[in-house]
Design a protein around this motif. Structure first.
Motif, PDB file in Angstrom:
ATOM      1  N   SER A   1       0.859  -1.193   0.000  1.00  0.00           N
ATOM      2  CA  SER A   1       0.000   0.000   0.000  1.00  0.00           C
ATOM      3  C   SER A   1       0.889   1.234   0.000  1.00  0.00           C
ATOM      4  N   PRO A   2       0.326   2.404  -0.352  1.00  0.00           N
ATOM      5  CA  PRO A   2       1.124   3.633  -0.292  1.00  0.00           C
ATOM      6  C   PRO A   2       1.659   3.909   1.115  1.00  0.00           C
ATOM      7  N   GLU A   3       0.863   3.592   2.131  1.00  0.00           N
ATOM      8  CA  GLU A   3       1.309   3.818   3.514  1.00  0.00           C
ATOM      9  C   GLU A   3       2.505   2.922   3.835  1.00  0.00           C
ATOM     10  N   ALA A   4       2.430   1.663   3.402  1.00  0.00           N
ATOM     11  CA  ALA A   4       3.543   0.734   3.640  1.00  0.00           C
ATOM     12  C   ALA A   4       4.805   1.236   2.931  1.00  0.00           C
ATOM     13  N   ALA A   5       4.624   1.807   1.741  1.00  0.00           N
ATOM     14  CA  ALA A   5       5.767   2.335   0.990  1.00  0.00           C
ATOM     15  C   ALA A   5       6.400   3.502   1.746  1.00  0.00           C
ATOM     16  N   ARG A   6       5.547   4.418   2.196  1.00  0.00           N
ATOM     17  CA  ARG A   6       6.051   5.589   2.932  1.00  0.00           C
ATOM     18  C   ARG A   6       6.820   5.160   4.179  1.00  0.00           C
ATOM     19  N   GLU A   7       6.228   4.219   4.893  1.00  0.00           N
ATOM     20  CA  GLU A   7       6.822   3.750   6.143  1.00  0.00           C
ATOM     21  C   GLU A   7       8.135   2.996   5.886  1.00  0.00           C
ATOM     22  N   GLY A   8       8.113   2.120   4.881  1.00  0.00           N
ATOM     23  CA  GLY A   8       9.297   1.328   4.546  1.00  0.00           C
ATOM     24  C   GLY A   8      10.449   2.205   4.076  1.00  0.00           C
ATOM     25  N   ILE A   9      10.133   3.164   3.218  1.00  0.00           N
ATOM     26  CA  ILE A   9      11.162   4.059   2.677  1.00  0.00           C
ATOM     27  C   ILE A   9      11.770   4.903   3.793  1.00  0.00           C
ATOM     28  N   LYS A  10      10.920   5.358   4.706  1.00  0.00           N
ATOM     29  CA  LYS A  10      11.418   6.212   5.792  1.00  0.00           C
ATOM     30  C   LYS A  10      12.108   5.428   6.909  1.00  0.00           C
ATOM     31  N   SER A  11      11.898   4.095   6.940  1.00  0.00           N
ATOM     32  CA  SER A  11      12.461   3.294   8.031  1.00  0.00           C
ATOM     33  C   SER A  11      13.988   3.340   8.063  1.00  0.00           C
ATOM     34  N   ILE A  12      14.629   3.617   6.928  1.00  0.00           N
ATOM     35  CA  ILE A  12      16.107   3.667   6.914  1.00  0.00           C
ATOM     36  C   ILE A  12      16.608   5.077   6.566  1.00  0.00           C
ATOM     37  N   TRP A  13      15.691   6.037   6.561  1.00  0.00           N
ATOM     38  CA  TRP A  13      16.002   7.403   6.131  1.00  0.00           C
ATOM     39  C   TRP A  13      17.201   7.988   6.876  1.00  0.00           C
ATOM     40  N   ASN A  14      17.192   7.818   8.202  1.00  0.00           N
ATOM     41  CA  ASN A  14      18.199   8.492   9.034  1.00  0.00           C
ATOM     42  C   ASN A  14      19.565   7.826   9.027  1.00  0.00           C
ATOM     43  N   GLU A  15      19.706   6.727   8.289  1.00  0.00           N
ATOM     44  CA  GLU A  15      21.013   6.056   8.196  1.00  0.00           C
ATOM     45  C   GLU A  15      21.906   6.708   7.133  1.00  0.00           C
ATOM     46  N   ALA A  16      21.275   7.317   6.129  1.00  0.00           N
ATOM     47  CA  ALA A  16      22.028   7.740   4.941  1.00  0.00           C
ATOM     48  C   ALA A  16      22.878   8.989   5.169  1.00  0.00           C
ATOM     49  N   ASP A  17      24.015   9.040   4.470  1.00  0.00           N
ATOM     50  CA  ASP A  17      24.871  10.246   4.436  1.00  0.00           C
ATOM     51  C   ASP A  17      24.447  11.145   3.277  1.00  0.00           C
TER      52      ASP A  17
END
Length: 323
Positions: free
Chosen positions: A177-193
């Motif tokens: 679902s779009p919500e699952a996509a948003r959540e999944g994409i953001k789940s690793i957001w803060n790891e990236a440089d």
């Protein structure tokens, strides 16, 4: 010995079937052209074509298409020692329709495809830990066991001091679902440089207009060295800890936007791998982004992703012809 300058790209590689006539639906299309695809693989080829050092880590099927894809990586100068072949699952396929304006619609065959079945135990971890940059998307986060392999690779890279590069590459049909996509994409957001998002992705992730600076700012996190928002032919916007701005794009005759974002990212990663001072030196960053804009633009003037990837001299001649 100098540290490695290799950029390791992780994730999916697949076959795109593109109608031989633009502007028709899948149903209307008479014939399809077979084109290698998958964003992380496109990025790896983009890097190699620009003279950078690239490796790809991912899984394809032990089938004709899988062998063909591994072969394409090698022919394009990408290190393919991290490519695995699954005995039981097929290489993923995507049917892509090009609408009149060169934008795309997707229909995927992945139930499950080989790339989704990559296990942590199969990863060439030494290759990942020795990289200068580890680049990935979000499609590898959708299902297990690939998600766990992705998380482990990211964690090992970060611990080894490798720079983490993230281009979420939103493909909604692949998520539950779009919500699952948003959540999944953001789940690793803060790891990236480093994060690259398109204007469409800003709108999807924030549910606000991409032109809204507050919306873009809400995507920033303090661990980031650089965030870039691509605005199609208009160019891109950049954000670092100490400065922000925009770099105009190049106007070209667009035929197919496939791979343009990957070409943009690949060229920016090459610039980063050569000189990390682009994170703090605005003039150098703007130069690197202008080069990336040129690479992205050239990529839209031909069909397909990998065949349309520019060389450094292609990009330089576009830049000098429009000065």
């Amino acid at each position: 010995m100098a540290a490695s300058s290799t950029i390791v790209c992780f994730g999916e590689m697949l076959i795109d079937f593109v109608p031989d006539t633009a502007g028709v639906s899948l149903a209307e299309s008479q014939g399809f052209i077979k084109a290698p695809g998958g964003a992380p693989a496109n990025v790896a080829c983009s890097i190699a074509k620009l003279g950078g050092s690239a490796a790809f880590v991912g899984k394809v099927g032990k089938d004709e298409f899988g062998y063909m894809l591994a072969d394409i990586l090698k022919k394009n100068g990408v290190n393919a020692e991290g490519v695995l072949f699954d005995e039981h699952a097929r290489t993923a396929l995507a049917f892509v329709t090009l609408k009149k304006d060169g934008e795309r619609e997707f229909m995927f065959y992945r139930n499950p495809s080989a790339d989704m079945l990559l296990k942590e135990s199969e990863l060439k971890m030494d290759l990942i830990k020795k990289a200068k940059i580890f680049h990935y998307g979000s499609i590898s986060l959708i299902t297990e066991p690939c998600r766990s392999a992705h998380m482990a690779a990211m964690k090992n890279a970060k611990q080894a001091g490798v720079l983490l590069s993230y281009d979420p590459n939103v493909r909604l049909p692949l998520w539950p679902s779009p919500e699952a996509a948003r959540e999944g994409i953001k789940s690793i957001w803060n790891e990236a440089d480093f994060i690259k998002v398109s204007d469409d992705e800003v709108e999807f992730l924030t549910q606000k207009k991409a032109s809204d600076e507050e919306a873009v700012k809400s995507l920033w996190h303090d661990g980031l060295k650089l965030m870039v928002v691509t605005d199609g032919e208009k160019g891109c916007r950049y954000y670092t800890k100490s400065f922000k701005g925009r770099v105009p794009g190049y106007s070209v005759k667009t035929i197919d936007t496939t791979g343009a974002g990957d070409s943009f990212v690949g060229s920016l990663l090459v610039s980063m791998s050569k000189d990390t001072s682009i994170f703090t030196d605005e003039a150098k960053l703007k130069q690197a982004l202008a080069f990336s804009n040129a690479c992205g633009a050239i990529c839209t003037t031909k069909k397909g992703a990998i065949p349309a990837l520019p060389s450094a001299s292609d990009a330089q001649s576009l830049m000098s012809s429009t000065k």
